[in-house]
Design a protein around this motif. Structure first.
Motif, PDB file in Angstrom:
ATOM      1  N   ALA A 160      11.018   6.676   7.334  1.00  0.00           N
ATOM      2  CA  ALA A 160      11.024   5.820   6.150  1.00  0.00           C
ATOM      3  C   ALA A 160       9.990   6.283   5.132  1.00  0.00           C
ATOM      4  O   ALA A 160      10.235   6.275   3.924  1.00  0.00           O
ATOM      5  N   LYS A 161       8.843   6.710   5.612  1.00  0.00           N
ATOM      6  CA  LYS A 161       7.776   7.178   4.719  1.00  0.00           C
ATOM      7  C   LYS A 161       8.171   8.462   3.996  1.00  0.00           C
ATOM      8  O   LYS A 161       7.663   8.755   2.911  1.00  0.00           O
ATOM      9  N   GLU A 162       9.075   9.227   4.576  1.00  0.00           N
ATOM     10  CA  GLU A 162       9.581  10.423   3.901  1.00  0.00           C
ATOM     11  C   GLU A 162      10.583  10.063   2.812  1.00  0.00           C
ATOM     12  O   GLU A 162      10.697  10.755   1.800  1.00  0.00           O
ATOM     13  N   ILE A 163      11.319   8.980   3.018  1.00  0.00           N
ATOM     14  CA  ILE A 163      12.358   8.583   2.075  1.00  0.00           C
ATOM     15  C   ILE A 163      11.785   7.866   0.862  1.00  0.00           C
ATOM     16  O   ILE A 163      12.232   8.079  -0.273  1.00  0.00           O
ATOM     17  N   VAL A 164      10.801   7.000   1.078  1.00  0.00           N
ATOM     18  CA  VAL A 164      10.267   6.140   0.018  1.00  0.00           C
ATOM     19  C   VAL A 164       9.847   6.893  -1.250  1.00  0.00           C
ATOM     20  O   VAL A 164      10.155   6.435  -2.358  1.00  0.00           O
ATOM     21  N   PRO A 165       9.177   8.038  -1.176  1.00  0.00           N
ATOM     22  CA  PRO A 165       8.734   8.701  -2.417  1.00  0.00           C
ATOM     23  C   PRO A 165       9.866   9.334  -3.232  1.00  0.00           C
ATOM     24  O   PRO A 165       9.649   9.719  -4.388  1.00  0.00           O
ATOM     25  N   GLN A 166      11.044   9.456  -2.669  1.00  0.00           N
ATOM     26  CA  GLN A 166      12.140  10.125  -3.369  1.00  0.00           C
ATOM     27  C   GLN A 166      12.690   9.234  -4.489  1.00  0.00           C
ATOM     28  O   GLN A 166      12.508   8.023  -4.491  1.00  0.00           O
ATOM     29  N   GLY A 201       0.821  -1.212   0.000  1.00  0.00           N
ATOM     30  CA  GLY A 201       0.000   0.000   0.000  1.00  0.00           C
ATOM     31  C   GLY A 201       0.846   1.249   0.000  1.00  0.00           C
ATOM     32  O   GLY A 201       1.831   1.351  -0.728  1.00  0.00           O
ATOM     33  N   ASP A 202       0.479   2.203   0.839  1.00  0.00           N
ATOM     34  CA  ASP A 202       1.231   3.454   0.937  1.00  0.00           C
ATOM     35  C   ASP A 202       2.629   3.250   1.510  1.00  0.00           C
ATOM     36  O   ASP A 202       3.461   4.154   1.443  1.00  0.00           O
ATOM     37  N   LEU A 203       2.869   2.081   2.075  1.00  0.00           N
ATOM     38  CA  LEU A 203       4.163   1.794   2.692  1.00  0.00           C
ATOM     39  C   LEU A 203       5.017   0.871   1.833  1.00  0.00           C
ATOM     40  O   LEU A 203       6.022   0.335   2.308  1.00  0.00           O
ATOM     41  N   THR A 204       4.621   0.688   0.580  1.00  0.00           N
ATOM     42  CA  THR A 204       5.402  -0.143  -0.327  1.00  0.00           C
ATOM     43  C   THR A 204       6.823   0.400  -0.445  1.00  0.00           C
ATOM     44  O   THR A 204       7.028   1.601  -0.610  1.00  0.00           O
ATOM     45  N   GLY A 205       7.791  -0.495  -0.372  1.00  0.00           N
ATOM     46  CA  GLY A 205       9.186  -0.087  -0.433  1.00  0.00           C
ATOM     47  C   GLY A 205       9.872  -0.144   0.911  1.00  0.00           C
ATOM     48  O   GLY A 205      11.090  -0.021   1.002  1.00  0.00           O
ATOM     49  N   ILE A 206       9.082  -0.349   1.983  1.00  0.00           N
ATOM     50  CA  ILE A 206       9.635  -0.443   3.332  1.00  0.00           C
ATOM     51  C   ILE A 206       9.650  -1.904   3.755  1.00  0.00           C
ATOM     52  O   ILE A 206       8.632  -2.590   3.691  1.00  0.00           O
ATOM     53  N   THR A 207      10.809  -2.374   4.178  1.00  0.00           N
ATOM     54  CA  THR A 207      10.952  -3.737   4.668  1.00  0.00           C
ATOM     55  C   THR A 207      11.451  -3.695   6.109  1.00  0.00           C
ATOM     56  O   THR A 207      12.326  -2.896   6.446  1.00  0.00           O
TER      57      THR A 207
END
Length: 277
Positions: free
Chosen positions: A213-219, A48-54
């Motif tokens: 992490a949520k700030e980093i993911v969209p970059q 979802g909105d947190l895709t990319g976070i492991t």
């Protein structure tokens, strides 16, 4: 906690990946997730909105998350696998055991190990995961819980890595005295990025890590990778060489579609949608 937390429920689908099976969860995912599993390391890929976070969850409650042979092996194998996954933007290492992050080496197990055995070498190669996860963006987030300076000592890279973070003088003082320092002192000397007060759920560090992490993911992932390389390698050479390396990294960003997407998004006054190519 190595990178991040939030005490509210995350209403996104999470996929829990275990060594031999996967379980998909469609109900709200809590940051205070406690799993009944014998696995010492639990890997969670958020969607979802947190895709990319492991998330890597250390789970050795019987030994206060101390690092033994099996956990060392699992950490090495897991990170070696994850670092080649282009879909992972941020890796968070957290404890699945309330009240403790990691007690350090498993001294009971270590007493039975020979100094030159493979298990000891594996332990040394992964005792400090922060300095081994080069492909990922890494930060330290802690609560006011105490840290033991002895953990940064010889044979685990502490004499080299700690000096590069806090400077030689402070590194020597901490290592020579084996002093116990709290989170506030660790933040003051630059050992950790953030210090947060503990919350009722006991997951304040994880909550802060998840927010970051949520700030980093969209970059842009390519730009992030190049920036990280420029910082890591540039900090080890003189300024002129570092600037030259920065230009070399930037040159790899210029021909990408992500750079054009960033320019287009700015012109159209919308958020960019970076794909990593």
């Amino acid at each position: 906690m190595i990178m991040f937390c939030r005490n509210k429920l995350l209403r996104d689908v999470a996929t829990l990946s275990f060594r031999n099976h996967k379980v998909s969860i469609s109900k709200p995912f809590s940051t205070t997730l406690c799993l009944k599993t014998d696995e010492e390391l639990v890997t969670t890929h958020l969607d979802g909105d947190l895709t990319g976070i492991t998330i890597l969850g250390i789970n050795r409650p019987q030994s206060r998350n101390s690092i033994g042979k099996n956990l060392s092996r699992m950490l090495i194998e897991t990170v070696d696998e994850l670092k080649y996954d282009p879909n992972i933007r941020v890796l968070i290492v957290r404890s699945m055991v309330p009240g403790i992050f990691c007690a350090g080496a498993d001294l009971k197990e270590r007493r039975t190990m020979k100094e030159k055995c493979p298990a000891m070498q594996a332990y040394r190669s992964y005792i400090f995961i922060y300095f081994k996860t080069k492909p990922f963006n890494h930060f330290f987030v802690f609560t006011e819980k105490k840290l033991i300076a002895q953990y940064f000592c010889c044979c685990t890279g502490g004499t080299q890595n700690l000096a590069r973070v806090v400077g030689p003088s402070i590194a020597k003082e901490l290592i020579y005295t084996a002093r116990v320092i709290d989170g506030n002192e660790a933040h003051r000397i630059g050992l950790v990025n953030h210090i947060v007060p503990q919350n009722e759920n006991g997951d304040a560090a994880f909550t802060k890590s998840l927010e970051l992490a949520k700030e980093i993911v969209p970059q842009g992932p390519i730009a992030l990778r190049m920036a990280k390389q420029a910082i890591n390698r540039g900090s080890e050479v003189d300024l002129s060489s570092g600037l030259a390396f920065e230009q070399a990294c930037y040159a790899q960003v210029i021909p990408t579609k992500d750079r054009l997407e960033g320019l287009t998004a700015f012109k159209e006054k919308r958020k960019p949608n970076y794909k990593g190519h």
